[in-house]
Design an enzyme around this catalytic site. Structure first.
Site, short mmCIF file in Angstrom:
data_model
loop_
_atom_site.label_atom_id
_atom_site.label_comp_id
_atom_site.label_asym_id
_atom_site.label_seq_id
_atom_site.Cartn_x
_atom_site.Cartn_y
_atom_site.Cartn_z
N GLU A 128 26.74 6.04 35.69
CA GLU A 128 25.71 5.36 34.92
C GLU A 128 26.36 4.26 34.09
OE1 GLU A 128 23.39 7.82 32.27
OE2 GLU A 128 22.01 6.17 31.86
N GLY A 268 29.75 9.94 25.20
CA GLY A 268 29.91 11.33 24.80
C GLY A 268 29.94 12.25 26.00
N MET A 270 27.82 12.94 30.23
CA MET A 270 26.98 12.39 31.29
C MET A 270 26.34 13.49 32.12
SD MET A 270 25.81 9.74 32.81
CE MET A 270 24.70 9.92 34.18
N GLU A 271 25.04 13.29 32.40
CA GLU A 271 24.20 14.34 32.99
C GLU A 271 24.20 14.39 34.51
OE1 GLU A 271 23.08 11.51 31.44
OE2 GLU A 271 21.25 10.77 32.36
N ASN A 272 25.27 14.00 35.20
CA ASN A 272 25.30 14.05 36.67
C ASN A 272 24.73 15.37 37.19
OD1 ASN A 272 27.18 11.72 36.48
ND2 ASN A 272 28.50 13.30 35.64
N HIS A 304 21.56 18.30 25.20
CA HIS A 304 21.03 17.01 25.63
C HIS A 304 21.27 16.79 27.13
CE1 HIS A 304 20.18 12.62 25.09
NE2 HIS A 304 21.03 12.52 26.10
N GLU A 305 22.51 16.95 27.55
CA GLU A 305 22.81 16.68 28.96
C GLU A 305 22.12 17.69 29.87
OE1 GLU A 305 23.91 13.85 29.23
OE2 GLU A 305 24.89 13.58 27.28
N HIS A 308 18.49 16.78 30.36
CA HIS A 308 18.28 15.66 31.28
C HIS A 308 17.96 16.15 32.70
CE1 HIS A 308 18.85 11.86 29.34
NE2 HIS A 308 20.09 12.05 28.97
N GLU A 327 16.24 8.69 27.85
CA GLU A 327 17.10 8.91 26.69
C GLU A 327 16.32 9.24 25.42
OE1 GLU A 327 19.97 9.67 27.04
OE2 GLU A 327 20.64 8.75 28.91
#
Ligand code: BES
Ligand code: ZN
Length: 881
Positions: A128, A268, A270-272, A304-305, A308, A327
């Site tokens: 991203e 911080g 990443m939501e892969n 948070h991740e 997502h 987001e």
């Protein structure tokens, strides 16, 4: 010669892609300097294309192209075109076809940390927003969703662990000391959610059983030896999974969920899909190395991740203009999770503080942009406080306007209607309009207009009619490129407090009751009359900060004192105390500027004393009450001709006055709070530690030798990071032997721990001392500092530029020069981090003339440097505009 500014991308020019990609087969053969990627894409002309047919233009950069094949036939070099960022096939079949490309990239020299790179020997990816195009040629845009299968091959010795998205299908030996793993992700996804990892990693494992009874294998991968620091992150992950089931009915959808912690990461986390990648500072924790604030951050970012997976992955964004769709919404969700997990009021205070500190200045300056921007040059510059935090506030306002139950129905409809799609903000809002019948058309103005609205309020009391009338006007100032603005719907949560502190019922003139106290303002100016009000009330407005606006209402000191001590809404009691402190500091700045002594803040300190004696208030809340607005907060409210040195003096003076006048009570708080032997990271224990340190800090502000000795003792006797680092923060700001001793001791103790030692760099950068700039310069050559590591850069240079207003804004301009030089140095290899650091200059126009001139010189220096990245170029030209 100045390079041409790249053309902005416009929302209004969006068109659906001409080709779709159904499946992607990647074969990635990892090598430190020459990784080979064989990509097989099944493409077809898009049925809903705006312009069907035509050339196939794939994105790709920083790669070497080996070969291209169409339906198995290798193409001659003349039948395609390659530029620095595209691969074009002028003619492709008008039916489904297969494209195979072979490319090579170099993970070791990739210092931008976007695409495939190595971090301390670990191969990792960050795609991203537009990093996938550095791994292979692709339609790298979020509205192209494909099913991915990835074969990863590497040396067994250097990369025994190989991870990808989705589920592990197969693994085995590949000969010549190599091995492979094949991962398949059944959920179609855009390329920005792709990830792979390879390296020597140790796992901390657990399982989670979902609400429908499926067992999910969970693992957190870290550098070997750090497995024992993953417990908290794992605990937070399981609680997040449960919470999303209970609060939003969302279940996890794969058999595995992996998290990997790496040391070099721009953001911080990443939501892969199925393979979240984290900055290690947001995973690793134990009581000795992580503070309560670190524990809270880890919990929040893990949540948070994970969230997502539904808001971002299952439903993604049609284009990057819709970034807030994932987001802003996901920040709202993580804030709600934290509020449900911790104290709702304290969480709200924390979130509002952040919003005002980060987003309000952005919205008031040259970088202001709508939550949904309409144009950008570099999308990485739009991962901003506005998209994230104001974006979350917009979702919160929808929830406030519709009520919790209807809001949930709207979310359910959104998941049902758009699952598997790439959606827009309009589609999101439509779901809430459909379930509620509420017309949300004008709500789009919140998404399309930059700037913080001002809400001017007045309360009139009619003693004969026994009515109170609230008059409100919303004012929208100009923002870059936007002078005319439309009114926005504003939920205003209010209370009226009677003379003896009781909450009055809110009965409108027409007899309607306002049970939850929420007024919805829709016009530019509006008034509401409440009846049966026996005597002149005091208004408690914008409770819980029900809208992201600046509230103005003329109040007397007495009224503020009354609200601090009597408001029945705890958030607004805190707000009133902050407003009161702000008023006093601004008056103090004015006095100091004239060479006068500020007036004693007796009324304010008296109100604080009342709060401190209220046994119904929790320690975490009191700690927030004792934290007066920061120097940057004061600068923001003053707004023009800002003199950071006067603000620093004013704030110090106020903190000292509190320390002196409430000394006995603060000592009592410090002494009486129980010292728990075994550390527990829960919110209640954290609140007790926070209150104790807040008291210690205000006492140290008195500056008596006893007070400093107390802080030094707290530091020496600390048995956890919160106490040790909390006391160090106090000592590091006071010149003297205690400071030197504490910093030395801390360094010796933690020099082998790169996460902890960063705080040591940070405290030296944040110290308001005249020696700080020299120290910071020296520290950039310290063996434990590295310009290539974003945490290191943010910890030292970022802290100096953003958390040390006094020394960054030195009148001689040397603070600006230093930061500008570092930005230029970074821009050569990591433009994302360089552009972010540059944000520290965004409020330069608000400074007094001398500093303004100095800042301008540094900014012009940056702007006139040849070869700037698009990232820095876009920000510097906006800041100077
Ligand atoms: N999707 C982002 C990470 C990201 C941002 C990747 C920009 C590439 C470019 C992720 O979900 C995120 O928002 N992370 C935040 C933390 C979060 C708790 C707000 C971050 O990394 O700061
Ligand atoms: Zn996010």
């Amino acid at each position: 010669m100045k390079p041409e500014t790249p053309k902005p991308i416009q929302l209004k020019n969006y068109s659906a892609p001409a080709y779709r990609i159904d499946t992607v087969d990647l074969d990635v053969s990892l090598h430190p300097t020459r990784t080979r990627v064989l990509a097989t894409l099944k493409l077809r002309p898009s049925p809903d294309a705006a312009k069907p047919g035509g050339p196939l233009v794939l994105d790709g950069e920083m790669m070497e192209l080996g070969s291209v094949a169409l339906d198995g036939t290798v193409l001659e070099a003349g039948s395609y075109r390659v530029t620095a960022d595209t691969l074009t096939l002028p003619r492709v079949p008008d039916r489904a076809f297969t494209l195979t490309t072979e490319t090579f990239c170099n993970p070791d020299t990739n210092a931008s940390l976007s695409g495939l790179y190595r971090s301390r020997e670990i191969y990792t990816t960050q795609c991203e927003a537009e990093g996938f195009r550095r791994i292979t040629y692709y339609l790298d845009r979020p509205d192209v969703l494909a099913t991915f299968t990835t074969r990863i091959e590497a040396d067994v010795e250097s990369a025994p662990v190989l991870l990808g998205n989705g589920n592990l299908v197969k693994h085995g030996r590949a000969g010549r000391g190599r091995h492979f793993a094949i991962w398949h992700d059944p959920h179609p996804k855009p390329a920005y959610l792709f990830a792979l990892v390879g390296g020597k990693l140790a796992a901390h494992r657990d399982t989670f059983t979902t609400m429908s009874g499926r067992k999910v294998d969970l693992a957190i991968y870290v550098e070997p030896g750090k497995e024992d620091r993953c417990g908290w992150a794992m605990d937070a992950l399981k609680r997040s999974m449960k919470w999303d089931e209970e609060r939003f009915g969302r279940e996890y959808d794969l058999d595995v969920f992996n998290i990997v912690a790496v040391s070099d990461f721009n953001m911080g986390a990443m939501e892969n899909k199925g393979l979240n990648i984290f900055n290690d500072r947001l995973v690793l924790a134990n009581p000795q190395t992580a503070t309560d604030a670190n524990y809270a951050d880890i919990e929040r970012v893990i949540a948070h991740e994970y969230f997502h997976n539904w808001t971002g992955n299952r439903i993604t964004c049609r284009d990057w203009f819709q970034l807030c769709l994932k987001e802003g919404l996901t920040v709202y969700r993580d804030q709600e999770f934290s509020a449900d997990t911790r104290s709702r009021t304290v969480q709200r205070i924390h979130d509002v503080r952040q919003l005002k500190a980060r987003q309000f200045p952005e919205d008031a300056g040259p970088l202001a942009h709508p939550v949904r921007p309409s144009s950008y040059i570099e999308i990485n510059n739009f991962y901003t406080a506005t998209v994230y935090e104001k974006g979350a506030e917009l979702v919160r306002m929808i929830a406030t306007l519709l009520g919790r139950e209807t809001f949930r129905k709207g979310m359910d409809l959104y998941f049902e209607r758009h699952d598997g799609e790439a959606a827009t903000v309009e589609q999101f809002l439509q779901c809430f309009a459909d379930v509620s019948g509420h017309d949300l058309k004008s709500f789009m103005n919140w998404y399309n207009q930059a700037g913080t609205p001002e809400l001017v309020c007045a309360l009139k009391y009619d003693s004969r009619a026994k009515t109170a009338t609230l008059e409100v006007e919303q004012i929208h100032g100009a923002s870059p490129g936007a002078s005319k603005k439309s009114p926005v719907p504003i939920p205003i949560k209010i209370g009226l407090i009677g003379a003896n502190g009781q909450e009055l019922p809110l009965r409108l003139a027409n007899g309607r009751e306002l049970p939850d106290g929420v007024l919805e303002m829709t016009k530019r100016s509006e008034k509401w009359t409440f009846r049966d009000i026996p005597s002149r009330p005091v208004a408690s407005l914008l409770r819980g900060f029900s809208a992201p606006v600046n509230l103005t209402m003329s109040t007397t000191d007495r009224q503020l004192e009354f609200l601090v001590t009597h408001d029945t809404d705890a958030f607004n009691r805190w707000q009133a105390a902050q407003d009161y402190a702000m008023r006093i500091m601004i008056a103090a700045v004015r006095a100091l500027r004239k060479g006068q002594r500020p007036a004693r803040p007796d009324g304010f300190v008296g109100a604080l004393a009342t709060l401190l004696n209220d046994t119904t208030l929790e320690p975490a809340y009191l700690a927030q009450v004792l934290a007066v607005p920061s120097e940057s907060d004061v600068a923001r409210v003053i707004g023009r001709d800002v003199d950071p040195a006067l603000i620093h003096r004013a704030r110090r003076w106020l903190r000292k006055a509190i320390g002196v006048q409430l000394g006995d009570r603060l000592v009592e708080i410090y002494e009486s709070t129980v010292r728990i032997k075994t550390f527990k990271p829960d919110a209640k224990s954290a609140g007790e530690r926070a209150l104790r340190i807040a008291a210690l800090s205000l006492l140290a502000a008195r500056g008596n030798p006893d007070d400093i000795a107390r802080a030094a003792r707290h530091f020496r006797e600390a048995r956890n990071a919160t106490d040790e680092i909390g006391a160090l923060a106090i000592l590091a700001n006071l010149p003297g032997p205690e400071r030197t001793e504490a910093l030395d001791r801390f360094y010796k103790r933690w020099k082998d721990d790169h996460l902890v030692i960063r705080t040591w760099f940070g405290f030296q950068a944040a110290a308001p001392l005249s020696t700080t700039l020299r120290t910071v310069k020296q520290l950039t050559t310290h063996p434990l500092f590295s310009m290539r590591n974003p945490n290191s850069v943010y910890g030292l240079i970022g802290t100096f530029a953003s958390s040390n207003p006094l020394q960054f804004n030195r009148p001689d301009g040397k603070g600006y020069d230093f930061v500008a030089a570092r930005i230029l140095e970074l821009d050569k290899f990591n433009p994302q981090v360089a552009a972010r650091l540059l944000g520290a200059f965004r409020s330069w126009r608000n400074l007094e003339i001398g500093r303004r001139r100095m800042a301008l010189r540094s900014l012009q220096n940056i702007a006139s440097t040849p070869g700037l990245s698009n990232d820095v170029q876009e920000i510097v030209s906006k800041i100077l505009d």
